[in-house]
Structure formats: structure tokens, C-alpha cells
Enzyme design. Sequence first.
Site, PDB file in Angstrom:
ATOM      1  N   ASP A   1      48.236  36.508  37.707  1.00  0.00           N
ATOM      2  CA  ASP A   1      47.897  37.519  38.714  1.00  0.00           C
ATOM      3  C   ASP A   1      49.157  38.252  39.162  1.00  0.00           C
ATOM      4  O   ASP A   1      50.012  37.673  39.843  1.00  0.00           O
ATOM      5  CB  ASP A   1      47.223  36.840  39.910  1.00  0.00           C
ATOM      6  CG  ASP A   1      46.478  37.821  40.796  1.00  0.00           C
ATOM      7  OD1 ASP A   1      46.658  39.038  40.611  1.00  0.00           O
ATOM      8  OD2 ASP A   1      45.721  37.371  41.657  1.00  0.00           O
ATOM      9  N   ASP A   2      49.282  39.517  38.784  1.00  0.00           N
ATOM     10  CA  ASP A   2      50.416  40.382  39.160  1.00  0.00           C
ATOM     11  C   ASP A   2      51.709  40.043  38.429  1.00  0.00           C
ATOM     12  O   ASP A   2      52.784  40.479  38.851  1.00  0.00           O
ATOM     13  CB  ASP A   2      50.679  40.364  40.671  1.00  0.00           C
ATOM     14  CG  ASP A   2      49.562  40.979  41.477  1.00  0.00           C
ATOM     15  OD1 ASP A   2      48.630  41.546  40.881  1.00  0.00           O
ATOM     16  OD2 ASP A   2      49.604  40.888  42.720  1.00  0.00           O
TER      17      ASP A   2
ATOM     18  N   CYS B   1      43.526  44.225  40.510  1.00  0.00           N
ATOM     19  CA  CYS B   1      42.923  42.931  40.160  1.00  0.00           C
ATOM     20  C   CYS B   1      41.479  43.014  39.680  1.00  0.00           C
ATOM     21  O   CYS B   1      41.180  42.767  38.516  1.00  0.00           O
ATOM     22  CB  CYS B   1      42.989  41.992  41.357  1.00  0.00           C
ATOM     23  SG  CYS B   1      44.617  41.794  42.093  1.00  0.00           S
TER      24      CYS B   1
ATOM     25  N   ARG C   1      39.639  42.525  35.923  1.00  0.00           N
ATOM     26  CA  ARG C   1      38.846  41.334  35.633  1.00  0.00           C
ATOM     27  C   ARG C   1      37.421  41.700  35.228  1.00  0.00           C
ATOM     28  O   ARG C   1      36.820  41.047  34.364  1.00  0.00           O
ATOM     29  CB  ARG C   1      38.844  40.426  36.864  1.00  0.00           C
ATOM     30  CG  ARG C   1      40.207  39.845  37.149  1.00  0.00           C
ATOM     31  CD  ARG C   1      40.388  39.385  38.595  1.00  0.00           C
ATOM     32  NE  ARG C   1      41.795  39.214  38.850  1.00  0.00           N
ATOM     33  CZ  ARG C   1      42.469  38.082  38.634  1.00  0.00           C
ATOM     34  NH1 ARG C   1      41.820  37.014  38.202  1.00  0.00           N
ATOM     35  NH2 ARG C   1      43.761  38.007  38.859  1.00  0.00           N
TER      36      ARG C   1
ATOM     37  N   LYS D   1      41.098  32.355  40.391  1.00  0.00           N
ATOM     38  CA  LYS D   1      40.653  33.478  41.211  1.00  0.00           C
ATOM     39  C   LYS D   1      39.524  34.245  40.535  1.00  0.00           C
ATOM     40  O   LYS D   1      39.603  34.597  39.362  1.00  0.00           O
ATOM     41  CB  LYS D   1      41.849  34.397  41.470  1.00  0.00           C
ATOM     42  CG  LYS D   1      41.523  35.741  42.085  1.00  0.00           C
ATOM     43  CD  LYS D   1      42.797  36.526  42.331  1.00  0.00           C
ATOM     44  CE  LYS D   1      42.528  38.006  42.474  1.00  0.00           C
ATOM     45  NZ  LYS D   1      43.753  38.784  42.737  1.00  0.00           N
TER      46      LYS D   1
ATOM     47  N   HIS E   1      37.232  37.065  42.547  1.00  0.00           N
ATOM     48  CA  HIS E   1      37.412  38.405  43.129  1.00  0.00           C
ATOM     49  C   HIS E   1      36.415  39.429  42.606  1.00  0.00           C
ATOM     50  O   HIS E   1      36.714  40.619  42.527  1.00  0.00           O
ATOM     51  CB  HIS E   1      38.854  38.892  42.873  1.00  0.00           C
ATOM     52  CG  HIS E   1      39.295  39.965  43.814  1.00  0.00           C
ATOM     53  ND1 HIS E   1      40.399  40.769  43.576  1.00  0.00           N
ATOM     54  CD2 HIS E   1      38.808  40.387  45.006  1.00  0.00           C
ATOM     55  CE1 HIS E   1      40.565  41.622  44.572  1.00  0.00           C
ATOM     56  NE2 HIS E   1      39.605  41.407  45.456  1.00  0.00           N
TER      57      HIS E   1
ATOM     58  N   HIS F   1      50.794  35.971  42.328  1.00  0.00           N
ATOM     59  CA  HIS F   1      50.413  36.858  43.431  1.00  0.00           C
ATOM     60  C   HIS F   1      51.002  36.345  44.746  1.00  0.00           C
ATOM     61  O   HIS F   1      51.077  35.138  44.964  1.00  0.00           O
ATOM     62  CB  HIS F   1      48.884  36.889  43.530  1.00  0.00           C
ATOM     63  CG  HIS F   1      48.318  37.988  44.372  1.00  0.00           C
ATOM     64  ND1 HIS F   1      48.535  38.084  45.734  1.00  0.00           N
ATOM     65  CD2 HIS F   1      47.505  39.033  44.054  1.00  0.00           C
ATOM     66  CE1 HIS F   1      47.891  39.142  46.208  1.00  0.00           C
ATOM     67  NE2 HIS F   1      47.256  39.742  45.215  1.00  0.00           N
TER      68      HIS F   1
ATOM     69  N   ASP G   1      47.191  40.590  34.865  1.00  0.00           N
ATOM     70  CA  ASP G   1      46.000  41.407  35.089  1.00  0.00           C
ATOM     71  C   ASP G   1      46.281  42.856  35.429  1.00  0.00           C
ATOM     72  O   ASP G   1      45.370  43.690  35.406  1.00  0.00           O
ATOM     73  CB  ASP G   1      45.110  40.781  36.174  1.00  0.00           C
ATOM     74  CG  ASP G   1      45.783  40.721  37.540  1.00  0.00           C
ATOM     75  OD1 ASP G   1      47.012  40.879  37.626  1.00  0.00           O
ATOM     76  OD2 ASP G   1      45.066  40.491  38.536  1.00  0.00           O
ATOM     77  N   ASN G   2      47.503  43.198  35.776  1.00  0.00           N
ATOM     78  CA  ASN G   2      47.874  44.589  36.107  1.00  0.00           C
ATOM     79  C   ASN G   2      49.388  44.612  36.251  1.00  0.00           C
ATOM     80  O   ASN G   2      50.068  43.614  35.996  1.00  0.00           O
ATOM     81  CB  ASN G   2      47.205  45.062  37.401  1.00  0.00           C
ATOM     82  CG  ASN G   2      47.166  44.050  38.515  1.00  0.00           C
ATOM     83  OD1 ASN G   2      46.095  43.603  38.940  1.00  0.00           O
ATOM     84  ND2 ASN G   2      48.332  43.634  39.003  1.00  0.00           N
TER      85      ASN G   2
ATOM     86  N   LYS H   1      51.679  48.065  40.229  1.00  0.00           N
ATOM     87  CA  LYS H   1      50.267  47.864  40.542  1.00  0.00           C
ATOM     88  C   LYS H   1      49.698  48.950  41.468  1.00  0.00           C
ATOM     89  O   LYS H   1      50.324  49.334  42.444  1.00  0.00           O
ATOM     90  CB  LYS H   1      50.107  46.502  41.206  1.00  0.00           C
ATOM     91  CG  LYS H   1      48.699  46.143  41.654  1.00  0.00           C
ATOM     92  CD  LYS H   1      48.706  44.771  42.306  1.00  0.00           C
ATOM     93  CE  LYS H   1      47.360  44.400  42.872  1.00  0.00           C
ATOM     94  NZ  LYS H   1      47.402  43.058  43.525  1.00  0.00           N
TER      95      LYS H   1
END
Length: 596
Positions: free
Chosen positions: A40-41, A78, A82, A140, A142, A232, A338-339, A399
Site C-alpha cells: 500500500d503506497d 487505493c 484495487r 486491507k 477498502h 501506508h 497499488d499506486n 499518489k
Amino acid sequence: MKKNLLIASILSLTVMVVSGQTSQQPPGGKRPNIVIILADDMGYSDMGMFGSEIKTPNMDALALDGVRFTNFYTHASCSPSRSMLLSGVDSHLNGLGNMDEWTAPNQVGKPGYEGNLNLSVTTIPQLLKDAGYHTYMVGKWHMGKSPDKIPAARGFERDFSLLDGAGSYWDMTNFTALTPNSLYTEDGKYLTKLPKKYYATQTYTDKLISYIDADHRDGKPFFAYVSHQAPHDPYHLPRDWRDRHVGQYDYGWDMLRAQRLKRQKELGIVPDSTNLAERMWFVPEYSLLAPASRAVLGRKMELYAGLVENMDFHIGRLVQHLKDIGEYENTVFIVFGDNGAEGTDLAKMIGGTPGTRDYLYFASKWSQTDINAWGDPGSYVGYGAGWAQVSMTPFSQYKGWLGEGGIRNALIVSGPVNKRKKGSINNGLMSIADIMPTLLDIAGAEYPKNYKGKELPPMIGKSWLKVLSGEAESPRAKQDYLAWELFGNRAVRQGDWKLRWEFTPLGKSDWELYNLADDPNERKDLAAANPGKLKEMLALWDDYVKKNNVIIPSRSVFEGLYDQLPARFPVDPGYPPLINKRQYVPPKELMTNPKQ
């Protein structure tokens, strides 16, 4: 005995036909397991084999056992990423046309803008489960919190999931006033408490290993979606992981970007001719900062590096366990972020991604003052725009934005489907939407026209199997294009050309045109010099809008930033001085020599 086996086989086949399953056992053996490891990130250059000084031996080992892809695109944030990963359908059709937290007034109630993974699409785990796979998720989610939108309702047989977009790594503390306590599920049941000695990255790994162990002797392959919360913010991590880089980052982001670029060239990640993107104009030159400021900012990067290394350690635990039970050689691994890296600091949105909605609540609830407590429960640390651009070396932005730094990420694929030379690098154009069709091909399954009585939207992704077999360099033909829209920012890429429109302060609030072959860092806008190409790319954008129900938000989270800001802010890469285009002057108290 033989008669009984024959009857059982016929009954099994009959059940599959009646239920619409399309499982096709590949000739020559068991279908492979599939593990998606989603960070994540995590930025483009944060893994060692993509140029980082951060120690990531386990992800690096997967890279050396597989293929690294340098032209892989996610979405800019995010949940849109996903949703495309799990559905293979554009975010504007699958329910995440905008993040739930930022739905604009003109998008409310419109199909494709539900703020969750809507029921008009099917998912990878649903189709793989139908095809005979065990399906597991940890981490996660989300993409929805109601009973019909949680992981168990979308095809996961076993899960331990954080339903929110972020939160504490230590407990159920969330950081929004709307939902002060994070929501978790396990196997479809909402949790009221977490396991003893809970720490997100470790617990996710423990849970997945237990799920695999419970089933692996039954002969069925498994699909595991390992959706890590790390790295993250907030940067929460055990004390023995916090001091592995003490003092290493005090020299700052400018030098570190140069070092990472040098390493990327040595590894072959980027061509030798590649230059760094310009330091974003609101990020100060590191040498302007006082020693104390450099030390504080350096500490934030130390914690981030520790968080990535801790995640890598637990990835290594999973990999070793699969080796121990004899499943590693038959497992496909897909590893990526993810980004783009997160450019905000302490939930400030200026110059970064959105984050101010709950700032007063957040600031009063989370401790931010005691640097020795950073990483503990109740602390909050993010590293800001300067370090985010390091994570996205050599690109600009991060991001939430549609520069290369917001949507391009490092990708590793390894395992039995890869027939390319181990440790090789591929520069073909790839998309996160490609994962759905690729996994269906691996599993011997098909994407149906209808699922449970509903007609499905078409997948936009392209299978990677020919790329992995060495038959092609990209799954895309020359005329194919990728496109994005989020928060009103928008972009299209076809071949080497990229069209983008972004709000100020990071964009021009007008269309810009770049040739990424010559200018991967988007330094030179060619729109005025190439009206013909601009017109062609705009036609692609119009095509994308029409096919994917794109509704540009009537209220952007970025619009009007210049008009709202005072003339000067403290030197902080997460709260940068966007000062109505006036020249930046650092506050005297933060300059190395205040008399200058």
C-alpha cells in the site's frame, strides 16, 4: 473401486457443468497456486531490485527468480486500483469512479460511483473459486463495508480483512471522525476485538499461513490476495525495526534521488540517458533546512524504510513456508504497489492527495510531538512530498496525481508461468486491469458474459501469458491505449505518447502532451508543437469517456488551492508553501543561517 471412482468423476463433472464452472485442468499436472502481494503506497524505486537502498531481500529474490516490469500502471489511489485489480473492469464502471470519501455532488447516485465495488461486476476470487481454487484474503479491503460488499461476499473463502482505507497497525483505532474505530472481518464475520499481540503485517501473514495449512493437503490450488497495509501511513512498527537506518537519510531527498537513479541505471531499470524529474517546485532544496529540521525529516524516512523492510521480512516468512510445505515451485507470485507513493504528511492535502476532511479530529487524537514515540500506538508519521518523490524516482508527482509518479509502479511476476530468463526486465506496457484475464488464463477459467443472472461489463485488461512465455513484449497492440480519471485529473497513454490534464498546483489546468520515450519525467509539454497528435489523443480521451461512463466531478478536491493559501507556510514537504505562484522564501527560523 474403479467403478466408484468413475461415478465420482462423472458426478463432479456434472456439478461443474450445471453450476457454470469452466475449470480446465491443464495437461501435465496441477494448476499453480497464485499469490498477489500488494503493498500500500510503496513507490516505484522502493525495492532493492528497482534501485532502493532499503533492504528488501525477499522481494528481490522473487524478482531474480522471475521478471521485472518497468512500464506497469495502476490507478492513482487505493480503492480505484484495487477495484480494477479484482474485477478487470474500469473503475468508472465497477463502482470506484471516485473514492467514496470524495464523491462529488454530480456523481452521487450515478452507476459506477457507488464508492464500493458494485454488484454489476464479478471478481477474481468468485471466478477462481468456481474454477476449483481455494480463495484467501488478508489485509486491507477498502471497497465496501456492508454485508454484501465485504470480502466473504465477493468470493473469498477465508479472510482476515481491514475494511477501512487505513488505520493503526496496533489496534482498531481509525483516524477519521466518521468511523473512529476501524472495521475488520474474519471469514465474513465482523470483529469486535483483534487477536492478542496484534500487529497488522505480522498478523496478516500468520492468518494466511494458517488458512493455507488448513487446506493444502486436499490437492486443490489456492489463490491468496495479500493486501498489506504497509507501508501506508501512519508509520507504526515494532521498536526493533525503527533504528536500522539511523542518520542515513539526514543528507536529504536530493542526494538520495540521485543515488537511486544511478542504481536504476546499473540494474537496467531505466536507460542510461534518463534524467531525474525536476524537484517539485514546492519541495525545498534540502540544504536550505537547518540541521535539526533535516534530522527530523530524516527520521521520517528512517521509519518508512523500516516499515518496508518489516513487510519484506513477513513476505519472506510466507515464501519460506511455501517452500517448507512443497508449494513454492508451483506458486505464481505477483508483487507490486497499488499506486504512487503518498505525498502527504500528517493528513495535510496541500500539494498532495486529499486528506483534510477530518484533520482537526485527527490532530487532537493522534500524538505527533514526541519523536521518540513515533511508531508507537497513538503516534502518526508520514514522510511528505520530498521523500515521496524519492520513492517514485525518477518520476515526478505521486499518489492522487496522474504524472508518472502517481500511476506507474514496479511489478514482479515469478513462478511456473514465467518462461522468460530469470531476473530479466521487460519494458512492455502493462496495466493493473490485466491481472484478472491473466489469472483466469492461468487457472484455465473463462470470463463469462453473464454471472448469477447479470450481464457483466467487458474486461479492459489483456492477458500476460504471451508476454510471460516470451512470445510478445506487451499484451497491447500499438493502437491500444490506457486511460485514467480521478478527482478531475485525467490522462491517456498510447504507445510512447501521453496526454494529461491536471489541476494546479501540480498541473496546468489544461491539456499537456508528452513523449515518454524521450521524456519519461514529463518535463517538456509538446501540446503546442504537435496539434495533430494532440487532436488524436483527445479523440482517445473522448472514446474513453464514452465507453466508461466518466463523469468529471463538479467539485475537485484540488481546485482553488492557490486562492485559499496564505503567503507562507513552514518548510514541511507534506505542508508545502503553495503561495499563489509567488517565490518561495523559507522561514528564517528554519534556515541554516537565519541572517542570509
